[in-house]
Write an enzyme that holds these catalytic residues in place. Structure first.
Site, PDB file in Angstrom:
ATOM      1  N   ALA A  57       0.818  -1.225   0.000  1.00  0.00           N
ATOM      2  CA  ALA A  57       0.000   0.000   0.000  1.00  0.00           C
ATOM      3  C   ALA A  57       0.850   1.274   0.000  1.00  0.00           C
ATOM      4  O   ALA A  57       0.319   2.355   0.215  1.00  0.00           O
ATOM      5  CB  ALA A  57      -0.958  -0.008   1.185  1.00  0.00           C
ATOM      6  N   LYS A  72      -2.350 -14.479 -11.738  1.00  0.00           N
ATOM      7  CA  LYS A  72      -3.632 -13.815 -11.476  1.00  0.00           C
ATOM      8  C   LYS A  72      -4.802 -14.780 -11.666  1.00  0.00           C
ATOM      9  O   LYS A  72      -5.829 -14.651 -11.003  1.00  0.00           O
ATOM     10  CB  LYS A  72      -3.784 -12.585 -12.377  1.00  0.00           C
ATOM     11  CG  LYS A  72      -2.756 -11.485 -12.078  1.00  0.00           C
ATOM     12  CD  LYS A  72      -2.885 -10.964 -10.650  1.00  0.00           C
ATOM     13  CE  LYS A  72      -1.989  -9.810 -10.325  1.00  0.00           C
ATOM     14  NZ  LYS A  72      -2.104  -9.345  -8.941  1.00  0.00           N
ATOM     15  N   TYR A 117       2.508 -13.441 -15.324  1.00  0.00           N
ATOM     16  CA  TYR A 117       1.569 -12.578 -14.588  1.00  0.00           C
ATOM     17  C   TYR A 117       0.134 -13.114 -14.708  1.00  0.00           C
ATOM     18  O   TYR A 117      -0.580 -13.226 -13.700  1.00  0.00           O
ATOM     19  CB  TYR A 117       1.682 -11.162 -15.153  1.00  0.00           C
ATOM     20  CG  TYR A 117       0.845 -10.117 -14.463  1.00  0.00           C
ATOM     21  CD1 TYR A 117       1.236  -9.574 -13.243  1.00  0.00           C
ATOM     22  CD2 TYR A 117      -0.334  -9.639 -15.046  1.00  0.00           C
ATOM     23  CE1 TYR A 117       0.471  -8.588 -12.618  1.00  0.00           C
ATOM     24  CE2 TYR A 117      -1.091  -8.656 -14.435  1.00  0.00           C
ATOM     25  CZ  TYR A 117      -0.681  -8.133 -13.222  1.00  0.00           C
ATOM     26  OH  TYR A 117      -1.446  -7.157 -12.610  1.00  0.00           O
ATOM     27  N   ARG A 149       1.999   2.732  -2.448  1.00  0.00           N
ATOM     28  CA  ARG A 149       1.657   3.545  -3.634  1.00  0.00           C
ATOM     29  C   ARG A 149       0.525   2.861  -4.401  1.00  0.00           C
ATOM     30  O   ARG A 149       0.080   1.767  -4.029  1.00  0.00           O
ATOM     31  CB  ARG A 149       2.882   3.738  -4.532  1.00  0.00           C
ATOM     32  CG  ARG A 149       3.598   2.449  -4.892  1.00  0.00           C
ATOM     33  CD  ARG A 149       5.034   2.734  -5.379  1.00  0.00           C
ATOM     34  NE  ARG A 149       5.854   1.537  -5.368  1.00  0.00           N
ATOM     35  CZ  ARG A 149       5.960   0.683  -6.384  1.00  0.00           C
ATOM     36  NH1 ARG A 149       5.287   0.892  -7.488  1.00  0.00           N
ATOM     37  NH2 ARG A 149       6.741  -0.380  -6.289  1.00  0.00           N
ATOM     38  N   ASP A 184       7.793  -8.618   3.453  1.00  0.00           N
ATOM     39  CA  ASP A 184       7.763  -9.239   2.125  1.00  0.00           C
ATOM     40  C   ASP A 184       6.618 -10.248   2.051  1.00  0.00           C
ATOM     41  O   ASP A 184       6.655 -11.299   2.706  1.00  0.00           O
ATOM     42  CB  ASP A 184       9.115  -9.929   1.872  1.00  0.00           C
ATOM     43  CG  ASP A 184       9.190 -10.547   0.485  1.00  0.00           C
ATOM     44  OD1 ASP A 184       8.161 -10.590  -0.222  1.00  0.00           O
ATOM     45  OD2 ASP A 184      10.296 -10.988   0.111  1.00  0.00           O
TER      46      ASP A 184
HETATM   47  P1  NAP Z   1       2.359  -0.638  -8.018  1.00  0.00           P
HETATM   48  O1  NAP Z   1       2.034   0.792  -8.207  1.00  0.00           O
HETATM   49  O2  NAP Z   1       3.540  -1.207  -8.732  1.00  0.00           O
HETATM   50  O3  NAP Z   1       2.492  -0.926  -6.425  1.00  0.00           O
HETATM   51  C1  NAP Z   1       2.828  -2.210  -5.990  1.00  0.00           C
HETATM   52  C2  NAP Z   1       2.818  -2.252  -4.485  1.00  0.00           C
HETATM   53  O4  NAP Z   1       3.141  -3.582  -4.075  1.00  0.00           O
HETATM   54  C3  NAP Z   1       3.843  -1.338  -3.840  1.00  0.00           C
HETATM   55  O5  NAP Z   1       3.309  -0.819  -2.636  1.00  0.00           O
HETATM   56  C4  NAP Z   1       5.003  -2.293  -3.533  1.00  0.00           C
HETATM   57  O6  NAP Z   1       5.807  -1.886  -2.430  1.00  0.00           O
HETATM   58  C5  NAP Z   1       4.233  -3.536  -3.169  1.00  0.00           C
HETATM   59  N1  NAP Z   1       5.013  -4.769  -3.248  1.00  0.00           N
HETATM   60  C6  NAP Z   1       5.667  -5.271  -4.313  1.00  0.00           C
HETATM   61  N2  NAP Z   1       6.252  -6.439  -3.993  1.00  0.00           N
HETATM   62  C7  NAP Z   1       5.967  -6.664  -2.691  1.00  0.00           C
HETATM   63  C8  NAP Z   1       6.279  -7.691  -1.777  1.00  0.00           C
HETATM   64  N3  NAP Z   1       7.021  -8.755  -2.132  1.00  0.00           N
HETATM   65  N4  NAP Z   1       5.830  -7.606  -0.505  1.00  0.00           N
HETATM   66  C9  NAP Z   1       5.074  -6.546  -0.121  1.00  0.00           C
HETATM   67  N5  NAP Z   1       4.727  -5.544  -0.934  1.00  0.00           N
HETATM   68  C10 NAP Z   1       5.181  -5.599  -2.208  1.00  0.00           C
HETATM   69  O7  NAP Z   1       1.124  -1.587  -8.438  1.00  0.00           O
HETATM   70  P2  NAP Z   1      -0.437  -1.245  -8.635  1.00  0.00           P
HETATM   71  O8  NAP Z   1      -0.644  -0.847 -10.044  1.00  0.00           O
HETATM   72  O9  NAP Z   1      -0.905  -0.375  -7.542  1.00  0.00           O
HETATM   73  O10 NAP Z   1      -1.050  -2.712  -8.487  1.00  0.00           O
HETATM   74  C11 NAP Z   1      -1.571  -3.221  -7.264  1.00  0.00           C
HETATM   75  C12 NAP Z   1      -2.180  -4.592  -7.515  1.00  0.00           C
HETATM   76  O11 NAP Z   1      -3.194  -4.498  -8.529  1.00  0.00           O
HETATM   77  C13 NAP Z   1      -1.172  -5.625  -8.038  1.00  0.00           C
HETATM   78  O12 NAP Z   1      -1.474  -6.902  -7.504  1.00  0.00           O
HETATM   79  C14 NAP Z   1      -1.412  -5.615  -9.535  1.00  0.00           C
HETATM   80  O13 NAP Z   1      -1.030  -6.824 -10.135  1.00  0.00           O
HETATM   81  C15 NAP Z   1      -2.911  -5.403  -9.567  1.00  0.00           C
HETATM   82  N6  NAP Z   1      -3.393  -4.870 -10.836  1.00  0.00           N
HETATM   83  C16 NAP Z   1      -2.947  -3.651 -11.300  1.00  0.00           C
HETATM   84  C17 NAP Z   1      -3.421  -3.186 -12.530  1.00  0.00           C
HETATM   85  C18 NAP Z   1      -2.986  -1.858 -13.091  1.00  0.00           C
HETATM   86  O14 NAP Z   1      -3.373  -1.565 -14.236  1.00  0.00           O
HETATM   87  N7  NAP Z   1      -2.237  -1.031 -12.368  1.00  0.00           N
HETATM   88  C19 NAP Z   1      -4.325  -3.943 -13.272  1.00  0.00           C
HETATM   89  C20 NAP Z   1      -4.734  -5.166 -12.783  1.00  0.00           C
HETATM   90  C21 NAP Z   1      -4.276  -5.624 -11.570  1.00  0.00           C
HETATM   91  P3  NAP Z   1       7.142  -0.975  -2.648  1.00  0.00           P
HETATM   92  O15 NAP Z   1       6.625   0.408  -2.997  1.00  0.00           O
HETATM   93  O16 NAP Z   1       7.838  -0.997  -1.334  1.00  0.00           O
HETATM   94  O17 NAP Z   1       7.891  -1.613  -3.769  1.00  0.00           O
END
Ligand code: NAP
Length: 248
Positions: free
Chosen positions: A14, A160, A156, A16, A64
């Site tokens: 969370a 999912k 990915y 970002r 993690d």
């Molecule tokens: P993002 O902006 O890249 O943010 C990812 C978040 O996950 C960051 O807070 C990151 O922490 C954290 N993270 C990554 N690896 C981790 C780990 N091993 N342990 C704990 N935290 C971890 O991604 P988002 O776009 O907000 O996406 C959030 C979710 O929605 C994901 O599951 C993604 O697959 C899904 N999703 C996104 C989209 C899209 O279009 N954006 C579409 C479909 C699904 P750090 O900041 O510390 O790295």
């Protein structure tokens, strides 16, 4: 409205993007927030301060999600700090996109560990407290590409799609204990994850969306809030596509 008043939620990833949007929406609705991140220490501190402006308890944990023991330790910490775990949002996720021909074993395994194994880790960790209190709502973040596949994202999409099977099974196993488990499948959401995509790829996505725009973290946060709250108390084992009307 205070749809989550007095409840405690764990939200993974969370610092970002979508996770941050969910944390803010939950805090506005009265939930105490335990959120996690992996490396964004400064962003986590900023969010902790922002959440502190609501009349709730909030704490960021560097944890993690792909590590089984870390998930257990997190749940123990949250119980001792907040007293209960009512909602779990498994949101942390990564991409390591490539065509299959070029995809390494390492990149396949890493995506499965962070996106799918994390869901097992965290769900196992909150199970005992939720079973004890005979209530809970678990929301797992999948993606429309987990429903329909996507070229260049075999790792990915597989992770999912796995989330959907895991969640449906969890809903079947835990329904009798008043624990619900649902999935959100976001479409194209504007965050740091999608920022790195090529301009033409982004245009391709937005052109194909009936609502003719990418989503924002608030769009996903509102759906997550609904599934976390008692507004959805008779909904479990479902996949909610939040994607501007894309056909999946
Ligand atoms: P993002 O902006 O890249 O943010 C990812 C978040 O996950 C960051 O807070 C990151 O922490 C954290 N993270 C990554 N690896 C981790 C780990 N091993 N342990 C704990 N935290 C971890 O991604 P988002 O776009 O907000 O996406 C959030 C979710 O929605 C994901 O599951 C993604 O697959 C899904 N999703 C996104 C989209 C899209 O279009 N954006 C579409 C479909 C699904 P750090 O900041 O510390 O790295």
């Amino acid at each position: 409205m205070e749809l989550l008043k007095g409840k405690t939620a764990i939200i993974t990833g969370a610092s970002r993007g979508i996770g941050k949007g969910i944390a803010l929406a939950f805090a506005q609705n009265g939930a105490n927030i335990a959120f996690t991140y992996l490396s964004s220490d400064i962003k986590a501190k900023v969010l902790e301060a922002e959440l502190g402006e609501y009349r709730i308890k909030a704490k960021g944990f560097k944890s993690d999600a792909s590590n089984f023991e870390a998930a257990q330790a997190l749940a123990d910490d949250v119980i001792s700090t907040f007293g209960s775990i009512d909602v779990l949002v498994n949101n942390a996720g990564i991409t390591k996109d490539n065509l299959l021909l070029r995809m390494s074993e390492e990149d396949f395994d890493k995506v499965m560990e962070v996106n799918l194994k994390s869901i097992f880790n965290l769900t196992k960790a909150v199970l005992r407290p939720m079973l004890k209190q005979c209530s809970g709502s678990i929301i797992n973040m999948s993606s429309v590409v987990g429903v329909k596949g996507n070229a260049g994202q075999a790792n990915y999409s597989a992770s999912k799609a796995g989330i959907i099977g895991f969640s449906k099974s969890t809903a079947l196993e835990l329904g009798s204990r008043n624990i619900r488990c649902n999935v959100i499948a976001p479409g194209f959401i504007e965050t740091e994850m999608t920022e790195k995509l090529d301009e033409n790829v982004v245009k391709g996505w937005t052109d194909s969306i009936p609502l003719k725009r990418g989503g924002n973290p608030e769009d996903i946060a509102n759906a997550t809030l609904f599934l976390a709250s008692d507004m959805s108390s008779y909904i479990s084992g479902q996949v909610l596509n939040v994607c501007g009307g894309m056909l999946t």
